[in-house]
Design a protein around this motif. Structure first.
Motif: not given
Ligand SMILES: O=P(O)(O)OC[C@H]1O[C@@H](O)[C@H](O)[C@@H](O)[C@@H]1O
Length: 715
Positions: A12-16, A18-20, A48, A50-51, A118
């Motif tokens: 999930d965090l990898d996807m997040r 990538n978005l960032v 943010d 989380r980041l 993250h």
């Protein structure tokens, strides 16, 4: 946190990440932005929650920019290595983080690599929360399931238990509120079968028949019959009120074996006795419901009197009962007479009494004790109105073989009427066997010999033998008796019997079945064969007038009177006749004194259901003296083998027995009498009634069970 969970979140965090990275890519490739604003963009991005940190590496691997929490000593190559791992975590100041590495490519080629960190602590928190919720959920679910299981188990167990209890009590399979459960059907069938087995075992079991008394009968009524209502029906009433010439009323007990036996039982049971009010003062003695409390002055039960017209009495009692059924069943060589009109009256009077039973019943299932051949049709009539009643019919007279019974024009109706009974009682097994064979011959019925049961029209009737008896005198009563010597002196004085005479007695209703003529012939033969008894022997015959309206009875009485005159003429003296014929009613006390005064008692019935005179004689002889001469054709002969048992048709044999009795040594008299007394004491009238009522209680229980079982299987 386990690796599996970590891997899910890392993805999930990898996807997040990538978005960032995609969102930041433009800023990173734009030279102007890179120059002036990059730090500000990074600082804003890490707001943010989380980041946690961002690092910007040059294509050559140097950290160009970093946010505050990005470790100062972390090299880009190391960050890349960490990010390449499947879980990609590392510890920095403030907790563990997930590291992702994102190469950024611009129009001019590779611009650098973005390192994103993250926060992992929220994962930890969420994972803990989830675990907590899961545990709560599982615990709640488990609790709920356990609760439901317990409730279901309780309900079904209770249902089973109460169903089984109800079955055993014979009340019902389930409480009325609960729907019928088909699971209990096989159990019910098993229980029913088991009950039947138990019944058979019970009937075959050597029972403790000892010690029957009024108290034991009462306790049986209270326990096994739960105080159920008892109604007796008989033609003859237990007490008759007679009007005297001066208008006053006197009460007397009729001469009837039936009354002798049933009255003490009724005193023990209370309840209602329905009978024909035949006395001249009977109407004057009843209340407005035709009831009279009895015994006079003691009020232990009530008598309901029914009134018959003269025609009804003539047709039903004298006609069909006493000119038809009485000789038919006794086979005493008097032809039965069957008249259509008598039959009509018999049927109507049976219906009248049946209606009275229904009217007197306070419950839908009373115990009805029907007495004798006057009411062969009544059981089925009562059954029609009170299908749940327990009807016990006792036939006080013999039952003949099928051929003899077959001459009755209404044999079918009579058998059908009697089979309305729950229990049909006779004195002996032999009479039961004759009845069952008669039914087998004339009706389409199912007979179960093993259980002695007849099934007709869907109803079962148990055919069983219950030898009737007398009430054994209580010690208090016996203490009041005058001594045998005193009784003897009184008798000798009253009848003017010469001193030194031996005395034999006979006590009967004036009835051709009693063998009175044969007895007189035996007395005559004794005096012929043994002249030594002439002038030393007197025979006293008490003969209570009975059914005098019938020609057969009048003729019989005349024959007896002629025989008496003949014997007295041959062997007596004018002042000392050999035979004293006392043709009047004697009360219980007078008869008891006569028994105690006698050397011999003669019972020579040509055919008798039981005969109670022999038992009363034995009961009166507490001195263990006196000899009983007893006909083999009386039901009592089966219970009393210590008597001198004779065939009354065989004059010689009876005369010899009389001689043997008159010469029997006192020791032998004592031995025989003691044994007879212990039998009659034991087999008393309470045992007769008790066995019948215990069987009734057993069948009532079975009826209740089978009603419920049936209701259950229908549902
Ligand atoms: O006709 P009565 O006088 O009532 O006598 C009838 C009774 O006479 C008795 O001798 C019989 O044992 C009974 O069975 C019968 O009911």
């Amino acid at each position: 946190m386990d690796r599996l969970t970590l891997r899910w979140f890392a993805r999930d965090l990898d996807m997040r990440g990538n978005l960032v990275a995609n969102a930041l890519a433009d800023s990173l490739t734009d030279a102007e932005t890179r120059g002036r604003k990059l730090q500000a963009i990074f600082d804003r991005a890490v707001q943010d929650e989380r980041l946690v940190a961002i690092g910007w590496c040059s294509p050559s691997g140097q950290v160009l920019r970093r946010t505050a929490r990005f470790p100062k000593d972390l090299e880009c190559s190391h960050a890349k290595e960490v990010a390449a791992d499947r879980v990609a975590t590392m510890n920095i100041e403030g907790g563990s983080v997930h590291v992702s590495f994102h190469p950024i490519v611009g129009e001019a080629g590779a611009a650098g690599d973005l390192v994103l960190m993250h926060d992992l602590s929220f994962i930890e928190r969420r994972s803990q929360d989830t675990r907590k919720y899961l545990i709560i959920l599982i615990a709640t679910l488990g609790g709920a399931i356990a609760l439901v299981t317990v409730i279901v188990a309780q309900l079904s167990w209770r249902g089973w238990v109460s169903g089984a209890h109800a079955l055993l009590r014979g009340e019902g399979l389930l409480k009325p509120m609960l729907p019928p459960s088909p699971e209990l059907a096989p159990l019910a069938a098993d229980l029913r079968e088991r009950l039947r087995d138990l019944e058979d075992e019970y009937r075959r079991m050597p029972r403790s028949d000892e010690g029957w008394s009024a108290e034991r009968l009462q306790s049986l009524l209270r326990t096994q019959l739960r105080g159920d209502e008892v109604i007796v029906v008989s033609n003859r009433e237990p007490y008759i009120h007679e009007k005297q010439q001066d208008g006053s009323l006197v009460v007397r007990r009729p001469a009837s074996g039936l009354v002798t036996a049933v009255e003490p039982v009724m005193r023990a049971c209370s309840g209602t006795w329905i009978a024909h009010g035949s006395g001249s003062g009977d109407r004057a003695a009843v209340d407005r419901h035709d009831h009279v409390p009895l015994p006079p002055g003691e009020d232990e039960y009530q008598l309901r009197r029914l009134w018959l017209t003269e025609e009804q009495e003539q047709g039903y009692y004298y006609g069909f009962a006493n000119e038809g059924l009485w000789p038919l069943c006794h086979v005493a060589h008097v032809r039965p007479v069957f008249r259509e009109q008598d039959w009509e009256h018999y049927r109507n009077v049976n219906q009248l009494f049946a209606d009275a039973v229904v009217a007197e019943a306070r419950s839908e299932d009373p115990v009805v004790l029907v007495q004798d051949y006057h009411f062969a049709l009544l059981p089925a009539m009562v059954r029609r109105k009170l299908p749940r009643a327990t009807i016990l019919t006792f036939w006080h007279i013999p039952w003949p073989n099928p051929e003899s019974f077959g001459i009755c024009p209404w044999r079918r109706e009579i058998l059908e009427g009697m089979l309305g009974s729950t229990i049909l009682g006779f004195h002996t097994r032999y009479h039961c066997k004759n009845f069952i064979e008669t039914v087998d011959r004339y009706l389409e019925a199912r007979i179960e010999h093993e259980h002695s049961t007849i099934t007709y029209g869907g109803e079962d009737t148990l055919v069983e033998s219950y030898p009737i008896s007398i009430e054994w005198p209580s010690p208090e009563e016996a203490r009041e008796w005058p001594s045998p010597g005193q009784c003897r002196t009184e008798l000798f004085e009253r009848l003017n019997i010469p001193a030194g005479h031996r005395v034999a007695v006979g006590v009967d209703r004036f009835d051709y079945t009693k063998g009175i003529l044969e007895r007189l012939n035996a007395v005559e033969r004794l005096l012929e064969k043994h002249p030594e008894w002439r002038d030393r022997f007197t025979f006293v015959q008490v003969a209570a007038p009975s059914r005098g309206a019938l020609e057969e009875y009048r003729a019989f009485r005349e024959r007896i009177e002629r025989a008496t005159a003949r014997i007295n003429e041959r062997f007596g003296r004018p002042d000392a006749p050999v035979v004293r014929l006392l043709a009047q009613h004697h009360d219980h006390d007078q008869v008891m004194r006569l028994y105690r005064a006698a050397d011999v008692c003669m019972v020579t019935s040509l055919h008798d259901g039981m005969n109670l005179v022999c038992k009363e004689f034995v009961a009166a002889r507490d001195d263990e003296r006196g000899v009983l001469v007893l006909s083999r054709f009386a039901g009592a002969a089966r219970e009393m083998p210590e008597a001198l048992v004779v065939n009354p048709y065989h004059v010689e044999e009876t005369a010899d027995a009389l001689h043997q009795a008159l010469t029997m040594p006192p020791a032998e008299q004592r031995e025989r009498m003691a044994s007879l007394r212990s039998t009659v004491h034991e087999y008393n009238v309470y045992r007769w009634a008790g066995r019948m009522l215990a069987d009734a209680a057993r069948l009532r229980l079975r009826q209740r069970v089978s009603d419920r079982v049936q209701r259950h299987s229908v549902a």
